[in-house]
Design an enzyme around this catalytic site. Structure first.
Site: not given
Ligand SMILES: *Cc1c(COP(=O)(O)O)cnc(C)c1O
Length: 398
Positions: A62, A115, A187, A212
């Site tokens: 962790r 998101y 992000d 992603k």
């Molecule tokens: C999918 C996504 C998230 C969240 O990510 P997870 O891995 O599903 O927790 C945050 N920001 C964007 C732009 C996303 O597409």
């Protein structure tokens, strides 16, 4: 500073080699997975020194793990940051940043189109702890400027926006954050470091849902935070280690493997997306296509200034509205009907009947989501197959 503005080598090379130095023990070309929860100390003195941080070495997964450290090094190199922290999900990265950097009385400015859960955690949870948030269309410079206050401690933007593909000017975001004494978090999930490196424009923290593009194979949920400043990284790290949103070593290893083909995948998908956008723009069932790669994108100058390519996400509006959207979801054969994005397979979804079905039609319109809007994450299949499939599906709408 150099490392932030100009990566030393081609990103193709960085994808393949960063974090993947051969294993020191046996020379394995692929780094081992240290699938362990804990690490043995040779003596109590060594344990004490590791806890005190006076000796390098690991204690407990962790708090740190060699496989996870390799992934962190790789993503930091790709983004041009000084260091990174891998997390159990993209949302764990988001909530850890909030937890580490916000206190009662602070104010956050956040893109209205972020998101969904990124917004919900502020609205529903951090509001309970006295943190106030303003959600604003950050693609509108005037509205963005007006939302920032002297109490703003964090500016959080996501560009391009989902599903409108509207862009936020990252240089402006950095200037507004700096003037307020706030940190800028970007992000960068939709672009990946191959197409957009926010540190160049003044971001303080870049985050990804590695679920992603970075992993790219739709088989891992994970996140990562990349930092401009090591002191900020250490602050966030202390919180992450105790809050516990750490990544697992096997998850990290899979993402390291996915990263090797990141540049190849991103470019292949982008070429397909350009072809799909051009095809859709000429189809009579389609009212308009939203894609940063089209010459008529309203922010073409910003595309050129801050992006190295338009990416592989696009939205398009069907003339036939809600019913046409539902029909198209049933008629396509190659794109899978699923949320998420950035994998090698194409994914399609219809916000009005799926992800945003619970919103009122008026609220959807305010968010730029018309009834006929379809979002497509274009994958790496053959372009001719994708075009033929979309054509047969669109032809069945009337
Ligand atoms: C999918 C996504 C998230 C969240 O990510 P997870 O891995 O599903 O927790 C945050 N920001 C964007 C732009 C996303 O597409």
């Amino acid at each position: 500073m150099d490392v932030l503005s100009s990566p030393p080598r081609s990103l193709d090379t960085v994808c393949i080699h960063a974090g993947s130095e051969p294993d020191a023990l046996f020379g394995a070309v692929v780094p081992p997975i240290y699938q362990t929860s804990t690490f043995v100390f040779r003596s109590p003195e060594e344990g004490a020194a590791r806890f005190a941080g006076t000796e390098p070495g690991y204690i407990y997964t962790r708090m740190g793990n060699p496989t996870i450290a390799r992934l962190e090094a790789a993503v930091a190199a790709l983004e041009g940051g000084t260091g990174a922290l891998a997390t159990s999900s993209g949302m764990s990265a988001v909530s850890t940043v909030y937890f580490a950097l916000l206190s009662s009385g602070d104010h956050v400015v956040c893109s209205a189109s972020v998101y969904g859960p990124t917004r919900v955690v502020l609205e529903r949870d951090f509001s309970r702890f006295g943190v106030q948030a303003t959600f604003v269309d950050t693609s509108d410079p005037e509205a963005f400027r007006e939302a920032v206050t002297p109490r703003t401690r964090l500016v959080f933007v996501e560009t391009p926006a989902n599903p409108t593909l509207a862009l936020t000017d990252l240089s402006l975001a950095a200037r507004l954050a700096r003037e307020a004494g706030a940190l800028l978090v970007v992000d960068n999930t939709f672009m990946s470091p191959i197409l957009q490196r926010p540190f160049r424009f003044g971001a303080d923290i870049v985050l990804h849902s590695v679920t992603k593009f970075l992993n790219g194979h739709s088989d891992v949920v994970g996140g990562v935070l990349v930092f401009r400043d090591e002191a900020v990284r250490m602050r966030v790290r202390a919180v992450l280690q105790y809050l516990g949103g750490t990544m697992d070593p096997h998850q990290a290893w899979l993402v390291l493997r996915g990263l090797k083909t990141l540049a190849l995948r991103v470019r292949a998908a982008q070429e397909n997306a350009r072809a799909v956008a051009a095809f859709l723009s000429g189809h009579p069932a389609v009212r308009r296509v939203l894609y940063p790669g089209l010459a008529e994108h309203p922010q073409a100058a910003l595309v050129a200034a801050q992006m190295d390519g338009p990416g592989s996400l696009l939205s398009f509006e069907l003339k036939g509205g809600l019913e046409a959207g539902k029909k198209l979801m049933k008629a396509v054969r190659i794109p899978a009907l699923a949320v998420s994005l950035g994998g090698v397979e194409s994914l399609i979804q219809h916000p009005a009947s799926m992800t945003h079905a619970a919103m009122s039609p008026e609220a959807r319109v305010a968010a730029g989501i018309s009834d006929g809007l379809v979002r497509l994450s274009v994958g790496c299949e053959g372009a001719e197959d994708l075009l033929a499939d979309l054509e047969q599906a669109l032809d069945r709408l009337d």
